[in-house]
Design an enzyme around this catalytic site. Structure first.
Site, PDB file in Angstrom:
ATOM      1  N   GLU A 435       0.828  -1.218   0.000  1.00 12.90           N
ATOM      2  CA  GLU A 435       0.000   0.000   0.000  1.00 12.90           C
ATOM      3  C   GLU A 435       0.857   1.260   0.000  1.00 12.90           C
ATOM      4  OE1 GLU A 435      -2.899  -0.333  -0.757  1.00 12.90           O
ATOM      5  OE2 GLU A 435      -3.137  -2.462  -0.329  1.00 12.90           O
ATOM      6  N   GLY A 436       1.992   1.205  -0.670  1.00  8.66           N
ATOM      7  CA  GLY A 436       2.917   2.328  -0.724  1.00  8.66           C
ATOM      8  C   GLY A 436       3.970   2.165   0.349  1.00  8.66           C
TER       9      GLY A 436
END
Length: 592
Positions: A435-436
């Site tokens: 998610e980053g």
């Protein structure tokens, strides 16, 4: 075999004494009295401890298997998933118009922590569904919502997000998956997506993929990305599962952790897709899902720390090694429990103060989401947008750190598979990446969130901190142990913010080189604020004779540890930030 004890008493204290949800003025919170939240949390805790936790180690050992495009989850997962779905837990905070229970996001967050601590890999199957539901609910058409949401909320169908491709991860403008318009209004989706969590499994009768793709002739880069619903099986208008779509799982990743969650390579060969929202506006729709996921990942990070700490604590109380300084603590035994040794106590206090502070921070973030969405509060929306990369980045870094410290508490035993601590380390590690990555979170914080709206959200945060300090200056004990350290740390954060404002325009590299330290500096101030709020609530409880005195006193003592031993790190982070980019960028790339 590790054990898990749901921390429902700590959650109740946070909800009702620290966050004071009964007086929050947020629509829907009037239903959350102590008896109601206790009933929900106790039942969720029972399921976590009795249904999910026993499958954590076995699921890790067995993993998922792929056979001719079909994925089989570990033994016991289907039955456990069925209990989750039947209990309505997937739609706990979902829209009642589509079968959800309509509870606040805050309550769903508390339940989610217990499920993640008990079995992170299993929780991901319905956790991703929740994100997909949110994206469809916000950006889908009325027909799409009516078709997909009821069965996803019920748990009959699940959902995913398909972003990453072999040639691109963070830079989604490089995606190659194509979406070719058809005469009937659908699109033919062709491409390959990798690292798709829960992309294929045997828990639900259908899987609803949300896929990013580019329509030919659209703008270049991220401005040309659109979002599509691409079901595994094409449903008819009544929701009956129909023909198999032209998509397939062609591989499973062999990972460091979360073995029981299927991480898939997905291929789309002219699969039928349905546009969500407008053409070329896919990133806006996907960020609804990604922002929710980032908050969920921050929770995953500290939730693994929670269960790791619990097991380290149990070991420290039982393991006999050496003698205490002075009189023996266990004079009739061959040695004292290692709990008596100062370095072990330091280790455990480090863990305890991190996970309890992280829980309070995450719950506050969830309350801000409720205030923004239920109360239509733009300031709350801006503040949680600012805090999201801090929750994701700082809490996953510290959550992983906690699992390593818990493993260290067990010494050599912690390095063995039988003890179970090494699984928590392995599972927690992914939270810093997906998610980053946390580096990307820090760049998002400094490059996008900090200057947004002229820095209004950052000013609002500082006002919350200074306002809390002003309100409580008359409490001498709170001032000495909590307010003064918080004030000093807040000044470090303000100095770092001013440095970015002054230097960022002259030399952006100075700001970006300090972004990771800024994220951690910010995170420490947030946890310092949380511990100050916890201490105030605990002192009020002790003064009124309400609540368990030992429990409340332990909160104050743990908070003092955080303020004395963790919070001074803000000075180190500030020194690194103000050193600029010179030493970071000085070495020629060929000299590394």
């Amino acid at each position: 075999m590790p054990t898990y004890t749901p921390p429902t008493d700590e959650m109740q204290f946070l909800l009702h004494d620290v966050l004071d949800i009964g007086n929050a003025g947020i629509p829907g919170y009037d239903e959350l009295d102590r008896d109601f939240t206790a009933a929900v949390l106790d039942e969720a805790g029972r399921i976590a401890a009795e249904v999910l936790a026993p499958l954590n180690a076995t699921g890790d050992a067995e993993g998922c298997t792929l056979d001719n495009g079909a994925v089989r989850t570990p033994a016991g997962f289907r039955d456990a998933y069925g209990q989750i779905a039947a209990g309505g837990w997937i739609g706990l905070d979902a829209d009642p118009a589509y079968g959800g229970q309509g509870m606040p996001y805050l309550l769903n967050t508390a339940v989610g922590e217990m499920f993640v601590s008990a079995n992170m890999a299993m929780n991901m199957y319905w956790g991703l569904t929740h994100g997909a539901m949110s994206a469809i609910h916000v950006h889908g058409s009325e027909a799409q919502k009516a078709l997909y949401l009821p069965k996803m909320i019920e748990g009959i169908w699940s959902g995913t997000m398909n972003l990453t491709e072999p040639q691109c991860g963070t830079d989604l403008g490089l995606i190659r998956t194509r979406a070719e318009p058809q005469a009937d209004g659908t699109y033919r989706i062709t491409g390959t997506k990798i690292w798709i969590s829960a992309g294929e499994h045997d828990l639900t009768e259908n899987i609803i993929h949300l896929v990013l793709a580019k329509i030919p002739g659209g703008p270049a880069g991220t401005k040309g990305i659109s979002l599509f619903i691409v079901p595994k099986f094409l449903p008819d208008a009544e929701g009956n599962t129909g023909a198999r779509n032209a998509l397939e799982c062609v591989g499973l990743e062999h990972k460091m952790g979360i073995h029981a969650n299927a991480t898939c390579v997905m291929t789309y060969e002219g699969a039928t897709g349905f546009l969500v929202g407008e053409e070329h506006k896919g990133m806006r729709a996907m960020f609804t899902m990604m922002n929710e996921a980032r908050l969920g990942v921050g929770l995953q990070g500290y939730a693994q720390g929670v269960v790791a700490y619990q097991n380290a604590l149990a070991w420290a109380r039982e393991r006999l090694q050496g003698r205490a300084l002075g009189a023996p603590a266990n004079p009739d035994g061959p040695a004292d429990p290692i709990m008596v040794h100062p370095d072990v106590r330091r280790n455990l206090m480090h863990q305890k103060s991190l996970v309890e502070g992280a829980r309070a921070f995450t719950f506050w973030g969830a309350q801000l989401i409720d205030r923004a969405h239920r109360g239509h509060d733009d300031r709350a929306e801006a503040l949680i947008s600012l805090l999201t990369p801090v929750i994701k980045g700082f809490l996953t870094d510290k959550g992983f750190e906690t699992t390593v410290l818990a493993q260290q508490t067990l010494g050599g035993t912690g390095f063995t598979r039988a003890a179970g601590l090494e699984q928590f380390v392995r599972d927690a590690r992914i939270t810093m990446i997906y998610e980053g990555t946390n580096g990307i979170q820090s760049l998002d914080l400094v490059g996008r969130k900090l200057p947004q709206d002229g820095g209004r959200a950052m000013r609002d945060f500082f006002e919350i901190v200074t306002g809390f300090i002003r309100e409580n200056q008359g409490d001498a004990e709170l001032k000495a142990g909590f307010l003064d350290p918080l004030k000093a740390a807040s000044k470090d954060l303000q100095a770092a913010t001013v440095y970015f404002v002054e230097q960022g325009m002259k030399n952006p590299a100075d700001a970006l080189a300090g972004s990771y330290d800024f994220m951690h500096l910010f995170g420490h101030v947030c946890l310092g604020l949380m511990w100050a709020r916890i201490a105030r609530a605990a002192r009020a409880g002790l003064a009124s004779g309400r609540g368990d005195a030992a429990f409340l006193s332990a909160r104050i003592t743990t908070g003092r540890y955080y303020m004395a031993r963790h919070l001074p790190a803000t000075g180190l982070h500030l020194a690194r930030i103000t050193s600029g980019a010179a030493t970071v960028m000085a070495l020629d790339p060929d000299a590394f």
